[in-house]
Scaffold this active site. Sequence first.
Site, PDB file in Angstrom:
ATOM      1  N   ASP A   1      -0.324  -7.144  -3.610  1.00  7.90           N
ATOM      2  CA  ASP A   1      -1.715  -6.810  -3.284  1.00  7.90           C
ATOM      3  C   ASP A   1      -2.320  -6.072  -4.483  1.00  7.90           C
ATOM      4  O   ASP A   1      -1.672  -5.939  -5.539  1.00  7.90           O
ATOM      5  CB  ASP A   1      -1.794  -5.969  -1.995  1.00  7.90           C
ATOM      6  CG  ASP A   1      -3.069  -6.259  -1.210  1.00  7.90           C
ATOM      7  OD1 ASP A   1      -4.153  -6.130  -1.801  1.00  7.90           O
ATOM      8  OD2 ASP A   1      -2.978  -6.625  -0.022  1.00  7.90           O
TER       9      ASP A   1
ATOM     10  N   TYR B   1      -3.616  -5.033  15.597  1.00  4.25           N
ATOM     11  CA  TYR B   1      -3.442  -4.275  14.363  1.00  4.25           C
ATOM     12  C   TYR B   1      -2.813  -2.926  14.726  1.00  4.25           C
ATOM     13  O   TYR B   1      -3.466  -2.051  15.282  1.00  4.25           O
ATOM     14  CB  TYR B   1      -4.777  -4.142  13.610  1.00  4.25           C
ATOM     15  CG  TYR B   1      -4.939  -5.293  12.635  1.00  4.25           C
ATOM     16  CD1 TYR B   1      -4.500  -6.570  12.994  1.00  4.25           C
ATOM     17  CD2 TYR B   1      -5.449  -5.120  11.360  1.00  4.25           C
ATOM     18  CE1 TYR B   1      -4.585  -7.637  12.117  1.00  4.25           C
ATOM     19  CE2 TYR B   1      -5.547  -6.197  10.473  1.00  4.25           C
ATOM     20  CZ  TYR B   1      -5.112  -7.441  10.867  1.00  4.25           C
ATOM     21  OH  TYR B   1      -5.186  -8.498  10.001  1.00  4.25           O
TER      22      TYR B   1
ATOM     23  N   GLU C   1      -2.069   1.356   4.408  1.00  2.23           N
ATOM     24  CA  GLU C   1      -2.919   2.237   3.594  1.00  2.23           C
ATOM     25  C   GLU C   1      -2.688   3.699   3.964  1.00  2.23           C
ATOM     26  O   GLU C   1      -2.598   4.575   3.108  1.00  2.23           O
ATOM     27  CB  GLU C   1      -4.404   1.919   3.818  1.00  2.23           C
ATOM     28  CG  GLU C   1      -4.889   0.625   3.193  1.00  2.23           C
ATOM     29  CD  GLU C   1      -4.846  -0.544   4.167  1.00  2.23           C
ATOM     30  OE1 GLU C   1      -3.999  -0.523   5.089  1.00  2.23           O
ATOM     31  OE2 GLU C   1      -5.637  -1.493   4.005  1.00  2.23           O
TER      32      GLU C   1
ATOM     33  N   HIS D   1      -6.874 -10.044  -3.726  1.00  7.65           N
ATOM     34  CA  HIS D   1      -5.772  -9.071  -3.573  1.00  7.65           C
ATOM     35  C   HIS D   1      -4.709  -9.262  -4.655  1.00  7.65           C
ATOM     36  O   HIS D   1      -3.508  -9.206  -4.378  1.00  7.65           O
ATOM     37  CB  HIS D   1      -5.158  -9.173  -2.174  1.00  7.65           C
ATOM     38  CG  HIS D   1      -6.056  -8.641  -1.083  1.00  7.65           C
ATOM     39  ND1 HIS D   1      -6.369  -7.310  -0.963  1.00  7.65           N
ATOM     40  CD2 HIS D   1      -6.711  -9.261  -0.076  1.00  7.65           C
ATOM     41  CE1 HIS D   1      -7.169  -7.124   0.088  1.00  7.65           C
ATOM     42  NE2 HIS D   1      -7.413  -8.304   0.634  1.00  7.65           N
TER      43      HIS D   1
ATOM     44  N   ARG E   1       0.855  -1.183   0.000  1.00  2.02           N
ATOM     45  CA  ARG E   1       0.000   0.000   0.000  1.00  2.02           C
ATOM     46  C   ARG E   1       0.892   1.233   0.000  1.00  2.02           C
ATOM     47  O   ARG E   1       0.648   2.204  -0.691  1.00  2.02           O
ATOM     48  CB  ARG E   1      -0.930  -0.015   1.202  1.00  2.02           C
ATOM     49  CG  ARG E   1      -2.213  -0.822   0.995  1.00  2.02           C
ATOM     50  CD  ARG E   1      -2.013  -2.255   0.524  1.00  2.02           C
ATOM     51  NE  ARG E   1      -3.237  -2.993   0.426  1.00  2.02           N
ATOM     52  CZ  ARG E   1      -3.821  -3.655   1.442  1.00  2.02           C
ATOM     53  NH1 ARG E   1      -3.229  -3.727   2.628  1.00  2.02           N
ATOM     54  NH2 ARG E   1      -4.962  -4.276   1.250  1.00  2.02           N
TER      55      ARG E   1
ATOM     56  N   GLU F   1     -10.199 -12.234   2.201  1.00  6.42           N
ATOM     57  CA  GLU F   1     -11.014 -11.271   1.464  1.00  6.42           C
ATOM     58  C   GLU F   1     -11.102 -11.583  -0.042  1.00  6.42           C
ATOM     59  O   GLU F   1     -10.730 -10.768  -0.865  1.00  6.42           O
ATOM     60  CB  GLU F   1     -10.453  -9.857   1.701  1.00  6.42           C
ATOM     61  CG  GLU F   1     -10.481  -9.480   3.177  1.00  6.42           C
ATOM     62  CD  GLU F   1      -9.903  -8.105   3.483  1.00  6.42           C
ATOM     63  OE1 GLU F   1     -10.425  -7.454   4.410  1.00  6.42           O
ATOM     64  OE2 GLU F   1      -8.945  -7.669   2.816  1.00  6.42           O
TER      65      GLU F   1
HETATM   66  C1  TNX Z   1      -7.737  -6.347   6.371  1.00  3.55           C
HETATM   67  S1  TNX Z   1      -5.915  -8.471   7.560  1.00  3.55           S
HETATM   68  C2  TNX Z   1      -6.858  -6.869   5.451  1.00  3.55           C
HETATM   69  C3  TNX Z   1      -5.872  -5.981   4.795  1.00  3.55           C
HETATM   70  C4  TNX Z   1      -6.075  -4.544   5.193  1.00  3.55           C
HETATM   71  C5  TNX Z   1      -6.337  -4.458   6.681  1.00  3.55           C
HETATM   72  C6  TNX Z   1      -6.447  -3.067   7.226  1.00  3.55           C
HETATM   73  C7  TNX Z   1      -6.233  -9.012   6.186  1.00  3.55           C
HETATM   74  C8  TNX Z   1      -5.990 -10.417   6.019  1.00  3.55           C
HETATM   75  N1  TNX Z   1      -6.738  -8.214   5.219  1.00  3.55           N
HETATM   76  O1  TNX Z   1      -5.940  -6.153   3.400  1.00  3.55           O
HETATM   77  O2  TNX Z   1      -4.936  -3.837   4.859  1.00  3.55           O
HETATM   78  O3  TNX Z   1      -7.551  -5.149   6.962  1.00  3.55           O
HETATM   79  O4  TNX Z   1      -6.429  -3.055   8.623  1.00  3.55           O
END
Ligand code: TNX
Length: 550
Positions: free
Chosen positions: A200, A431, A484, A270, A171, A334
């Site tokens: 990503d 985090y 980010e 990603h 990022r 994700e």
């Molecule tokens: C979730 S943690 C994500 C990241 C983001 C983050 C921001 C994870 C496995 N995926 O892609 O950067 O939240 O806190």
Amino acid sequence: MKKLLLIIAAWMSVVAIGMAQTPRADYRVVPLPDAINGIKSADFSLTPQRLINYPTGNRDMERNALFLSQYIEEMTGNHLSIRPTRNSRDYADNITLLLDGKIINEESYRITVTARGVEIAGKTPAGVFQGIQVLRKSLPVGPAPMVYLPAAQIEGSPRFGYRGMHLDCVRHFFSTEAVKRYIDILALHGMNRMHWHLTDDQGWRIEIKKYPRLTEVGAWRDGTTLGHNSPVKDGIRYGGYYSQEEIRDIVQYAADRYITIIPEIDMPGHMVAAMAAYPELGCTGGPYEVWQRWGVTDDILCLGKDNTLRFIEDVLTEVAQLFPGEMIHIGGDESPRVRWEQCPLCQQRIKDLGIKAEGKQSAEALLQGALTTHVQQYLSNFGKRIIGWDELLGCEVDTTATIMSWRGAEPGAQGAQLGHDVVMTPVDPLYFDYYQTKSTWNEPLAFGGCNTLKKVYDFEPVADKLPADKRGHILGAQANVWTEYITCEPQVQYQVLPRIAALAEVLWLNPQDKNYQDFKDRLPRLTNIYRLYNWTYRAKSLTTEDEAND
Ligand code: TNX
């Protein structure tokens, strides 16, 4: 007679002043050793005349000796020479690094200080390195011709074998020098893993020889969203990547400090940066552009095409050769499956593999599981094991996959129950891209949330409900630094320092030995070291107790 008395008095006051001015080491460092037992002996005086002995012919111990010499010089201004030795009689009056097979844990250390000498022992050079970090942190910062080390035996052993910090270099991109300084921060805090997020949607940051467009195209975006994903983009081309030569150099730099790097190639989601470079990797064929905003996109790798699998194998072949560690992180988080639902090739693949939806698990979720298993088997040819985000628990992967529990602590407990090894990295409180206080008005922009120093300190990686025979599956914990909103190195440091110190104590100490107030009392001597290296840290965390959000 009177004259003699005067001379004696003057001499004594010189000695007294000298003693008063000579600073003393303090072994109550962060993370706190398990035991500090006084020994009946005068102090050891650390002066430039002392030597640092190490066993002749042992390259790792020689490097350890050089580190100790460098640290002492940075802390006190005194340069001590290193010397290979065979004979323990040479050890007297000096500092000696040695290996002792009687020490049980690979990373434990034992430091013995008497007026006659200092001994730093470990079962392995990694353990000796941990002892060196403790001795280093016990020294006062600032020029001192001599430092007294009180006679004592100091012992420590990490509670967990996996003590990690993550860094997202996608990022925002951080130079090789910045990554090395990050590794220095890890070493000072007794960490031994760096999870390196290299690919990503917003960039591809690792040179892959077989696919040059990954970095020619995928490493660059045409702009970056401003603020929290606002519609305004800065229009500035942004990017960068690490050449394989740079990666090898960083891997070695970390290994010299007993830190293993775990690279992450996030899949099947990603992946937009790779798809911008090779649009055929996606279900729709694109065109795609390297993402300029944050979040989650529906565009993920198309698993219906054989080429995609070949691409993954080729990339991982090069990655496996670059990173000697046992684990490769394959992401898995994700990944919306809407494209797969509509993609005839992905649906055909589901049919060909005989995949059928089962209970809560859709056929598409199981397709991700099939990919994961394929990758797992492929990487086992290189002697590697996979680690992935906790979404993998929903795709029926086998238990040789280590699970990284990020959506809270619950998936970790669940994974351990099923027999997976687990690394705990729950958003709350690990985090470190989240705020450190509820009162955010004067803080650099962060993701959100509120993970205070105290919340990090109070974190317990092993859930109460976990039965005794499953507890060993919790390998340790890690804090994640997603970038980010973290645009430059000082901001990375600000998010990490001093929360990493609290995490270090979580990972080294047994819960009954933790004490937040005591930790806070010891912290200023650690932040003196941050200042010595010009690292940026959140000084307010030392003087103010931040209120947590919940
Ligand atoms: C979730 S943690 C994500 C990241 C983001 C983050 C921001 C994870 C496995 N995926 O892609 O950067 O939240 O806190």
